[in-house]
Design an enzyme around this catalytic site. Structure first.
Site: not given
Length: 173
Positions: A46, A51, A97-98, A139-140, A143
């Site tokens: 995701g 990000q 997380c990226l 989660h996304e 963000h």
């Protein structure tokens, strides 16, 4: 399509609240394409536009198991996504997380959520999410609201992570 740079904690942009996408344009479609390329390259399941330093309410996701599809991919785009209801029942998943590379921790979230979003055709969709999909979409969406999964951890763990990534960022300079 282009692979974009993923911003990393402690970058302050990660705390921005993303703006709604007004209209699905060719620029929005190109952004989604770039996000998929970036996400698959990372590799991740995701990615929120913030990000890659674009403060728009846009998420790309692919939680397909490698053997689900012929090519193992099932890309999905969520524009202006929102959780409209959540179960009282909770579930715990180990999240990563990226933007916080190589750090994983268990996070408790609602087990199921109902979401509303727009697709790339500009159509509004409502659907229920559970399991990994529910965790990933929450989660996304976090963000998009300037919230990171480490915000759900104890103050001690959160402070440790922030300190570690702040040190790494200083070393990288």
């Amino acid at each position: 399509m282009a692979i974009r740079e993923i911003i990393i904690l402690p970058d302050k942009q990660l705390r921005l609240i993303s703006k709604p996408v007004e209209k699905v344009t060719s620029e929005v479609r190109k952004l989604a394409d770039d996000m998929f390329e970036t996400m698959y390259d990372a590799p991740g399941i995701g990615l929120a536009a913030i990000q890659i330093a674009v403060p728009l309410r846009l998420i790309t996701m692919d939680i397909a198991k490698k053997d689900d599809e012929e090519d193992g991919k099932k890309p999905r785009v969520f524009i202006n996504p929102e959780v409209i209801s959540a179960s009282e029942e909770l579930s715990v998943y180990e999240e990563g997380c990226l933007s916080i590379p190589e750090y994983y921790e268990e996070v408790e979230r609602p087990a199921t959520v109902r979401i509303r979003y727009m697709d790339l055709d500009g159509k509004t969709i409502e659907e229920d999410a559970d399991g990994l999909f529910a965790t990933c979409i929450q989660h996304e969406i976090d963000h998009l609201n300037g919230v990171l999964f480490v915000d759900y951890l104890s103050k001690l763990k959160r402070d440790r992570v922030l300190k570690k990534f702040t040190k790494l960022a200083k070393r990288a300079e």
